[in-house]
Enzyme design. Structure first.
Site, PDB file in Angstrom:
ATOM      1  N   LYS A   1       0.781  -0.966   0.108  1.00 27.82           N
ATOM      2  CA  LYS A   1       0.047   0.082  -0.092  1.00 27.82           C
ATOM      3  C   LYS A   1       0.954   1.324  -0.170  1.00 27.82           C
ATOM      4  O   LYS A   1       1.680   1.538   1.046  1.00 27.82           O
ATOM      5  CB  LYS A   1      -1.073  -0.074   1.140  1.00 27.82           C
TER       6      LYS A   1
ATOM      7  N   GLU B   1       9.818   0.874  10.568  1.00 31.81           N
ATOM      8  CA  GLU B   1      10.751   1.727  10.634  1.00 31.81           C
ATOM      9  C   GLU B   1      10.179   2.994  10.636  1.00 31.81           C
ATOM     10  O   GLU B   1       9.281   3.241   9.954  1.00 31.81           O
ATOM     11  CB  GLU B   1      11.473   1.951   9.122  1.00 31.81           C
TER      12      GLU B   1
ATOM     13  N   CYS C   1      13.456  10.328   8.096  1.00 29.45           N
ATOM     14  CA  CYS C   1      13.551   9.690   9.459  1.00 29.45           C
ATOM     15  C   CYS C   1      14.853   9.908   9.968  1.00 29.45           C
ATOM     16  O   CYS C   1      14.602  10.045  11.345  1.00 29.45           O
ATOM     17  CB  CYS C   1      13.052   8.332   9.210  1.00 29.45           C
TER      18      CYS C   1
ATOM     19  N   GLU D   1       9.455  14.979  16.698  1.00 30.93           N
ATOM     20  CA  GLU D   1       9.883  14.889  15.545  1.00 30.93           C
ATOM     21  C   GLU D   1       9.144  16.036  14.607  1.00 30.93           C
ATOM     22  O   GLU D   1       8.053  15.866  14.439  1.00 30.93           O
ATOM     23  CB  GLU D   1       9.933  13.407  14.873  1.00 30.93           C
TER      24      GLU D   1
END
Lengths: 509, 500
Positions: free
Chosen positions: A201, A277, A311, A408
């Site tokens: 997806k 992840e 990331c 973040e």
């Protein structure tokens, strides 16, 4: 020591950069199952936008649970004992992956242009870096296909024992929007190398290059049902995958928040294997004895690459007191005078953020930085009247308790903080629930090796940042993820070990 | 493949499109001595062409070039491991491109049927190179939890200058088996190709240059064993020698290595491989495979199944069927698609094999078919079968390397395992049976580097191959095949404080 790129060092030279394709046609907008293109069962479609100008690029079929069910059925059939995929030579799987790499190379310009338009990515970066990584990763994994060895094992007793490293089965793979094509390849390459079948997806913001890959996968000769691609949204299509009783493994790259949902769903449903992840708030530690120019440059790219949407972004820069002022000064210099604009145009250095949600979140965090007392050195707000552009922003005098030091941001916002001693900075660097990456800049061998051991991060860089390659395992400590991708380790995540023990008349060593 | 194959052979005969010289630093050189030697077409006995004859002086030049290409800081040493893999894949692409031409060269020079050169040899060459291309960036060293405050890791470095001496029975395939692991791990090569069959390997030298390997990384020297080969095995600047050929020469190579600089040695030598047919085997399949095991490549395989042990209950029927099959084997012009067996590679082998046949007769083995030359021109020998062979006969102990099958009788498993292992060789073996326990017991008991069960001569780049005992030292192919081409360096660094 001769520098890279000189005559006597044949480091593979980057290809010449062509111009992006004018008038790119989007041919593939449907759901890819069994090497065929399907409408969504519901008939619904969703819109895909160009973040540089907020204009609609096209509509794409919106997959939901019913489409995921179809895709999983197809993947399950392709994985049946005796199927073409299961009976194929391992070396042939490798050959197909190499063929796919050839096709990506052939269509490099199409894919790079599409990635830039859909993802807001600088075209030069998409063409040179993203596509380069895709091709290398496919070839790397192609090479592993017939080298996945089980073992023969000297068991006690009159037995002959061996292990088979079998494919796990149907693997659901949910990928993000920051490196759409690279993430697609990182997921399918090791999975296919080991003989799995997949249901992918892609992110709803960036489905286009993944769908184009469907056409290349068919052209390369992968049997029907081996790769299936279902564009759609997380809470619908994504959740259908992570809850599915016939999906054997789910691999997810995205936010830590959603990672937790995926793992929970796996636990609630069929205990499917999970690799994640997730996010990061990676510390980048600069010592006074570092080469300052190099450190400033790596720290800059380490944060601002792809509009800060990585990331691994080095989003907490700890600078040793003696060189703090100079480091801040040079970092501001480096972040000023950026040319923002249409990522397809040459000379543009920064593109837009991916969408409105991200855009607003980043601006909100910038405001919190100002409110909580960090020193705004440059940038600090949006840019332009169209598109989700944010000025490159630098905060100094950041302290660990500020939101911009803990959360973040995923945007072009750099935090610089000061430290005094080794023990102090180790503690502060590790004081986070994240643990994806980290770096240290120093010329001292003892410091370098101390930090290599002390930092709780899946990748530690010494005197560099963001150095990644298909051969190296990548992944997070703590809440930055579970498991590793790439390298030999990444291959292990896509095999299931079966022990076979045969009684024999008499064992001899 | 088209019907114009014979004309292809003719056109190659008259117009070899490249240099038949010595390949050093990606350039072509005459021999220092200016000498040449002829390469012969074994189907006709005629000279194909003259080839430069390399000797010690040429080996010295090649080693110098290889050494320079291996210096610290050189393009080859600094190259990304993944890029080495890319070059190997490119070489495989080029060989695929020129597949028909290379297959024709192979048949012209070696005598093996063209259909086999094209479909089997060339297929395996390409797969071997691609397999090792994939290993280039995956042969990992380790980090090691040493006692004390140390950071310890190993580097898998290339060994250095590798001398590689290859035989004439599978010229291109043996070249690929040697180059693949050596280049994947970053070594430089000085290769001596067999004097009987230099043509195809020298053509590949062009492709090595075209693929983009830096000068000096691969150097190829046509020449003879006692001169060029000996120069390599005793060279003080060659770090490793790899040899495939006879056990007799293997001894010489190992001696020379020891007497010179203790260079690392790997050897793939001869065999007298036992093929054990149990009474419960599938008879048709066993006869078919045992025939293939001996007669493939004109009997010129190191792993030929040259002692066929048949359990007494089925012995007579097995012998009868094997003779029938051997009689129907088609011997002829290797460029003819109907041909199954071409000529032996040269006059020396031809005479040696006929000598063994007459010894077999003399010592009392029963000649059931064949036994004579098959044509007036060229080195063709009839498919030959001996029955009632005893273990102590010469034809049961010595490697014949020709189309001569020995069939022996046995009673029990324990007996046949002992008899099978009673050989100085230990390259391969096979057992045919439907019984699980027998298959496991026999295969675990045979002292051979490869044991086939219900099949024979099954090879793949993924699977290690090599000999026990006098059949060789070390393994080629598979991950194991990389080990001989790396030197392990342990790096141990003192650190302030070790943490797990």
């Amino acid at each position: 020591m001769k520098k890279q790129g000189s005559d006597s060092n044949p480091a593979p030279v980057l290809p010449a950069l062509p111009e992006p394709l004018k008038d790119l046609k989007i041919k593939y907008t449907k759901i890819f199952i069994n090497n065929e293109w399907h409408d969504s069962v519901s008939g619904k479609k969703f819109e895909v936008f160009n973040p540089a100008n907020e204009e609609k690029i096209c509509e794409v079929e919106e997959g939901d649970k019913a489409d995921v069910d179809k895709a999983v059925k197809a993947a399950r059939k392709a994985f049946e004992l005796g199927s073409p995929w299961r009976t194929m030579d391992a070396s042939e799987r490798g050959r197909l992956l190499n063929k796919l790499a050839d096709l990506v190379e052939r269509d490099r310009l199409i894919l790079a242009t599409m990635e830039a338009i859909d993802g807001g990515k600088l075209f030069s970066t998409a063409y040179l870096m993203d596509l380069g990584a895709c091709i290398k990763t496919l070839r790397y994994c192609a090479g592993w296909a017939d080298k996945i060895h089980g073992r023969t094992v000297p068991m006690d007793g009159n037995f002959f024992t061996f292990t088979r490293h079998e494919p796990i089965g149907v693997c659901g793979q949910i990928i993000p929007w920051n490196f759409p094509l690279v993430m697609f390849i990182w997921k399918i390459a090791p999975a296919l190398c080991c003989g799995n079948t997949v249901v992918v997806k892609p992110a709803e913001q960036t489905p286009l290059t993944a769908l184009y890959m469907g056409s290349l996968i068919k052209e390369a000769g992968f049997p029907p049902g081996v790769v299936n691609i279902v564009p759609g949204f997380g809470p619908t299509a994504g959740a259908a995958i992570s809850h599915h009783m016939d999906v054997d493994k789910v691999a997810f790259t995205g936010s830590t928040e959603v990672g937790k949902l995926i793992k929970e769903a796996a636990g609630k449903s069929n205990l499917k294997r999970v690799t994640l992840e997730l996010g990061g708030k990676s510390p980048n530690i600069i010592f006074a004895d570092a080469d300052l120019d190099t450190a400033v440059e790596f720290a800059h790219i380490g944060l601002f690459y792809h509009q800060g949407q990585c990331c691994i972004a080095g989003s907490r820069i700890f600078v040793e007191e003696p060189v703090y002022d100079e480091f801040v000064r040079r970092s501001i210099e480096r972040a000023k005078n950026y040319t923002l604009g249409n990522p397809l145009l040459p000379g543009v250095q920064q593109g837009p953020q991916i969408d409105k949600e991200q855009f607003q979140k980043i601006l909100e965090l910038i405001e919190s930085g100002k409110k909580e007392g960090a020193k705004l050195e440059c940038g600090g707000g949006p840019w332009g009247d169209k598109g989700y552009f944010i000025q490159p922003t630098v905060f100094s005098d950041v302290t660990d308790d500020m939101r911009i030091a803990k959360e973040e941001i995923f945007g072009p916002v750099q935090q610089i903080m000061k430290f005094k001693t080794i023990d102090e900075v180790i503690k502060r660097a590790n004081n986070t629930t994240y643990g994806l990456a980290a770096a240290v800049f120093t010329k001292d061998i003892d410091k370098a090796l101390t930090f290599a051991a002390a930092l709780q991060a899946g990748t530690v860089w010494v005197n560099c940042y963001s150095a990644m390659s298909a051969q190296c395992p990548f992944g997070g400590f703590k809440m930055s993820g579970n498991g590793r991708e790439m390298g030999e380790y990444g291959i292990h995540e896509y095999t299931e070990v079966k022990t076979v023990t045969i009684k024999i008349p008499q064992k001899n060593s | 493949m088209n019907a114009g194959c014979s004309s292809l052979a003719v056109s190659i005969n008259t117009a070899l499109l490249y240099s038949l010289q010595i390949f050093i630093n990606n350039e072509w050189h005459d021999a220092v001595s200016k000498k040449t030697f002829p390469s012969i077409n074994p189907a006709t006995g005629e000279v194909i062409c003259q080839v430069a004859e390399g000797d010690k002086a040429d080996v010295d030049k090649a080693v110098k070039a290889a050494k320079a290409a291996f210096q610290l800081g050189s393009p080859w040493r600094r190259m990304d491991a993944s890029h080495r893999g890319k070059l190997l894949n490119r070489l495989a692409d080029l060989i695929e491109r020129d597949r028909a031409y290379l297959a024709a060269l192979e048949t012209l020079d070696n005598g093996k049927p063209y259909s086999i050169s094209y479909l089997v040899d060339l297929d395996m060459v390409v797969k071997c190179l691609r397999y090792f291309a994939g290993w280039s960036d995956k042969f990992h060293g380790k980090t090691i939890p040493l006692d004390g405050d140390f950071f310890c890791y190993t580097r898998h470095e290339p060994v250095g200058v590798c001398g590689q001496i290859i035989p004439w029975n599978f010229p291109l395939l043996m070249q690929a088996w040697k180059l693949g692991p050596a280049l994947a791990t970053g070594n430089v090569v000085v290769m001596k190709v067999a004097e009987q069959t230099p043509l195809s390997a020298l053509y590949v030298a062009n492709l090595i240059k075209e693929a983009g390997f830096p000068p000096g990384v691969v150097n190829i020297i046509p020449g003879y064993g006692p001169t060029a080969g000996a120069a390599i095995s005793s060279h003080m600047d060659v770090d490793k020698v790899a040899f495939t050929g006879s056990t007799e020469v293997g001894h010489l190579i190992q001696k020379a290595a020891a007497e010179s600089n203790l260079k690392r040695v790997t050897l793939e030598l001869g065999g007298k491989s036992p093929n054990i047919i149990m009474s419960d085997a599938d008879m048709d399949w066993a006869v078919d495979q045992a025939h293939f095991a001996l007669f493939f490549n004109q009997g010129q395989c190191c792993c030929a199944g040259s002692r066929t042990y048949v359990q007494e209950d089925i012995y007579h029927e097995f012998v009868e069927r094997s003779v029938e099959k051997a009689k129907s084997r088609v011997v002829g012009n290797p460029f003819d698609f109907k041909t199954e067996q071409g000529p032996q590679v040269d006059e020396e082998q031809f005479k040696k094999i006929l000598g063994y046949i007459s010894t077999g007769k003399r010592e009392g083995a029963k000649l059931l078919c064949g036994g004579n030359p098959a044509a007036d021109r060229g080195y063709f020998i009839q498919p030959t079968v001996f029955g009632d062979v005893q273990d102590n006969m010469t034809i049961a102990r010595e490697e014949i390397f020709g189309p001569v099958m020995q069939i022996l009788k046995f009673k029990t498993i324990e007996e046949v395992i002992e008899r099978a292992n009673d050989s100085k060789y230990g390259l391969a073996a096979a057992v045919f049976t439907k019984d699980l326990d027998k298959a496991n017991y026999v295969s675990h008991g045979l002292r051979a580097g490869t044991v086939w069960i219900n099949c024979y001569d099954v090879f793949g780049a993924q699977a290690p191959f090599g000999g026990y005992k006098a059949s060789g030292n070390g393994r080629e192919l598979g991950e194991y095949g990389l080990e001989a081409y790396v030197e392990v360096k342990n790096v141990t660094i003192k650190i302030p404080q070790k943490n797990s």
